[in-house]
Design a protein around this motif. Structure first.
Motif, PDB file in Angstrom:
ATOM      1  N   SER A  61       0.836  -1.211   0.000  1.00 11.72           N
ATOM      2  CA  SER A  61       0.000   0.000   0.000  1.00 11.72           C
ATOM      3  C   SER A  61       0.867   1.256   0.000  1.00 11.72           C
ATOM      4  O   SER A  61       0.514   2.275  -0.595  1.00 11.72           O
ATOM      5  CB  SER A  61      -0.931  -0.010   1.216  1.00 11.72           C
ATOM      6  OG  SER A  61      -1.809  -1.114   1.131  1.00 11.72           O
ATOM      7  N   SER A 105      -4.900   1.293   2.845  1.00  7.79           N
ATOM      8  CA  SER A 105      -4.786  -0.024   3.471  1.00  7.79           C
ATOM      9  C   SER A 105      -5.783  -1.003   2.862  1.00  7.79           C
ATOM     10  O   SER A 105      -6.983  -0.732   2.848  1.00  7.79           O
ATOM     11  CB  SER A 105      -5.045   0.094   4.981  1.00  7.79           C
ATOM     12  OG  SER A 105      -5.020  -1.172   5.583  1.00  7.79           O
ATOM     13  N   GLN A 106      -5.277  -2.097   2.361  1.00 11.23           N
ATOM     14  CA  GLN A 106      -6.150  -3.139   1.837  1.00 11.23           C
ATOM     15  C   GLN A 106      -7.058  -3.643   2.949  1.00 11.23           C
ATOM     16  O   GLN A 106      -8.278  -3.604   2.832  1.00 11.23           O
ATOM     17  CB  GLN A 106      -5.302  -4.291   1.271  1.00 11.23           C
ATOM     18  CG  GLN A 106      -6.064  -5.371   0.522  1.00 11.23           C
ATOM     19  CD  GLN A 106      -6.905  -6.310   1.376  1.00 11.23           C
ATOM     20  OE1 GLN A 106      -8.106  -6.487   1.109  1.00 11.23           O
ATOM     21  NE2 GLN A 106      -6.325  -6.883   2.405  1.00 11.23           N
ATOM     22  N   SER A 107      -6.455  -4.127   4.024  1.00 15.51           N
ATOM     23  CA  SER A 107      -7.219  -4.763   5.100  1.00 15.51           C
ATOM     24  C   SER A 107      -8.019  -3.753   5.919  1.00 15.51           C
ATOM     25  O   SER A 107      -9.065  -4.080   6.478  1.00 15.51           O
ATOM     26  CB  SER A 107      -6.270  -5.503   6.043  1.00 15.51           C
ATOM     27  OG  SER A 107      -5.383  -4.580   6.662  1.00 15.51           O
ATOM     28  N   THR A 110      -4.339  -2.457   9.580  1.00 13.03           N
ATOM     29  CA  THR A 110      -2.906  -2.381   9.877  1.00 13.03           C
ATOM     30  C   THR A 110      -2.649  -1.431  11.065  1.00 13.03           C
ATOM     31  O   THR A 110      -3.019  -0.255  11.019  1.00 13.03           O
ATOM     32  CB  THR A 110      -2.138  -1.948   8.614  1.00 13.03           C
ATOM     33  OG1 THR A 110      -2.422  -2.902   7.596  1.00 13.03           O
ATOM     34  CG2 THR A 110      -0.644  -1.869   8.852  1.00 13.03           C
ATOM     35  N   GLU A 246       8.727 -11.848  -0.879  1.00  6.17           N
ATOM     36  CA  GLU A 246       7.780 -12.410   0.093  1.00  6.17           C
ATOM     37  C   GLU A 246       7.283 -13.790  -0.287  1.00  6.17           C
ATOM     38  O   GLU A 246       7.006 -14.593   0.599  1.00  6.17           O
ATOM     39  CB  GLU A 246       6.632 -11.446   0.381  1.00  6.17           C
ATOM     40  CG  GLU A 246       5.737 -11.158  -0.778  1.00  6.17           C
ATOM     41  CD  GLU A 246       4.667 -10.133  -0.444  1.00  6.17           C
ATOM     42  OE1 GLU A 246       4.280 -10.018   0.726  1.00  6.17           O
ATOM     43  OE2 GLU A 246       4.211  -9.435  -1.360  1.00  6.17           O
TER      44      GLU A 246
HETATM   45  C1  F6R Z   1       2.633  -7.264   0.429  1.00  6.07           C
HETATM   46  C2  F6R Z   1       1.700  -7.165   1.533  1.00  6.07           C
HETATM   47  C3  F6R Z   1       2.006  -6.251   2.682  1.00  6.07           C
HETATM   48  C4  F6R Z   1       0.837  -5.293   2.887  1.00  6.07           C
HETATM   49  C5  F6R Z   1       1.028  -4.429   4.146  1.00  6.07           C
HETATM   50  C6  F6R Z   1      -0.052  -3.410   4.300  1.00  6.07           C
HETATM   51  O1  F6R Z   1       2.164  -8.092  -0.573  1.00  6.07           O
HETATM   52  O2  F6R Z   1       0.676  -7.787   1.509  1.00  6.07           O
HETATM   53  O3  F6R Z   1       3.187  -5.553   2.461  1.00  6.07           O
HETATM   54  O4  F6R Z   1       0.713  -4.493   1.748  1.00  6.07           O
HETATM   55  O5  F6R Z   1       1.078  -5.262   5.270  1.00  6.07           O
HETATM   56  O6  F6R Z   1      -1.305  -4.016   4.445  1.00  6.07           O
HETATM   57  P1  F6R Z   1      -2.637  -3.210   4.306  1.00  6.07           P
HETATM   58  O7  F6R Z   1      -2.716  -2.704   2.902  1.00  6.07           O
HETATM   59  O8  F6R Z   1      -3.719  -4.197   4.629  1.00  6.07           O
HETATM   60  O9  F6R Z   1      -2.581  -2.077   5.294  1.00  6.07           O
END
Ligand code: F6R
Length: 366
Positions: A61, A105-107, A110, A246
């Motif tokens: 992200s 942030s995907q999730s 974080t 990774e």
């Molecule tokens: C890489 C990966 C991690 C996330 C990081 C942020 O492939 O998955 O580097 O990008 O932990 O996560 P989010 O976007 O969920 O905040």
């Protein structure tokens, strides 16, 4: 549930044409020459009066944030700083109520990103979230936001979340460019139309999969790899290296191509695969001369090029083509072959692609 694919990661890579489309659906109205995003529209004054935009994020992200820095500064002429949330939160940063903070942030869970948001809010900044998971903590803690609508991302290595984050951030930048009068209606219209072409161009980039699998077979036993790019594709080089690290556990470094001669060039010998993003425009000639420098030190060159490129083909050991697009939209295409490469290399090395060791999908502890 993997929809016929062997792994979630592969499924999610292939979902990108659709995911990107979903991320702009209902927002990008090219025929009307309009971008509609409630979270931005309702807070337009905040964005228009911002002294600067501070982007906070982690990992992939954060890489999307770096791409956004190029887009916001280049297209909308708004100063941007991109911060690792973990560093920002503990640095006693200067934040004022004239700052707009964008958290990516995907999730949406974080821990460091969440803490950075809380700090920014305390200091009076307006905080905007770009999240994938609907109803996540970050989406609730931010003042406003835009979801990426990529659909569930199960593979630990982030793929479609990255490209949809870039798409959403591009929409915001384009909208602000238009509002600020930096963009004419015709230029704006050209961009909107080209953005609508991206899903089919991603589709085309995915057609290189068989070639990429062959390239992966050649380099699967490498112990170190270098990824180089300039401009908009410098963050793509970082992301390519992270993806490889990774899931395949091969050591990889991403660098701005020009930085190579300030150190990493010492690493180059006939054992070293160097992945170079060398698409047309965007400092193309300079990247070509970087490729010549690698070649003269016998490094192996795998180049991501624009369809029909002849110059780099002469120099590189392998070329992988992506369709032509505007320079600022190239990350959406150049990322695709690098994702596939990591996938195939990891698979050939017998790694658990969807669940790499030591990693979790959402990092809720700092
Ligand atoms: C890489 C990966 C991690 C996330 C990081 C942020 O492939 O998955 O580097 O990008 O932990 O996560 P989010 O976007 O969920 O905040």
């Amino acid at each position: 549930e993997k929809g016929g694919y062997d792994h979630f990661m592969l499924k999610e890579i292939y979902e990108q044409p659709r995911a990107i489309q979903d991320s702009y659906r209902g927002r990008l109205l090219a025929d009307q020459g309009l971008i509609k995003m409630a979270g931005v529209d309702d807070n337009l004054e905040k964005f228009m009066n911002a002294n600067r935009i501070i982007i906070v994020a982690c990992g992939t992200s954060w890489h999307a944030g770096l791409v956004a820095e190029y887009i916001f500064e280049d297209l909308a002429r708004i100063p941007v700083e991109v911060e690792y949330a973990s560093e920002f939160r503990y640095r006693n940063p200067v934040i004022t109520d004239k700052d707009v903070v964008i958290a990516i942030s995907q999730s949406g869970e974080t821990a460091d990103t969440l803490a950075a948001i809380k700090l920014a809010k305390e200091k009076g900044a307006f905080v905007f979230g770009v999240c994938n998971v609907v109803g996540s903590t970050i989406s609730r803690e931010t003042d406003a936001g835009a979801y990426t609508h990529a659909g569930p991302e199960i593979g630990v290595a982030s793929t479609k979340a990255f490209t949809t984050q870039i798409t959403v951030l591009t929409l915001i930048a384009l909208k602000l460019a238009k509002e600020k009068g930096v963009f004419s209606q015709s230029k704006y219209h050209e961009f909107l139309t080209e953005l609508e072409n991206i899903p089919s161009k991603v589709e085309k980039a995915l057609l290189s999969n068989d070639l990429i699998e062959k390239v992966a077979a050649v380099y699967k036993d490498a112990t170190n790899c270098l990824y180089l790019g300039r401009g908009y594709n410098f963050p793509v080089a970082l992301e390519g290296a992270l993806k490889l690290k990774e899931i395949s556990y091969i050591h990889a470094e991403g660098y701005p191509a020009a930085e190579m001669k300030h150190g990493p060039i010492a690493l180059i010998d006939e054992q070293m695969p160097v992945f170079v993003i060398a698409t047309k425009r965007g400092h193309y000639e300079k990247v070509v001369s970087n490729i010549q420098e690698i070649k003269s030190r016998k490094g192996k060159i795998i180049a991501i090029v624009t369809e029909g490129d002849e110059t780099v083909k002469e120099l590189a050991d392998h070329v992988i083509e992506v369709p032509e697009t505007f320079e600022s939209l190239t990350p959406l295409l150049t990322t695709i072959p690098l994702q596939l490469l990591s996938y195939h290399i990891a698979l050939m090395r017998g790694c658990n692609v969807d669940q790499p060791r030591n990693l979790a999908k959402s990092v809720t502890v700092e």
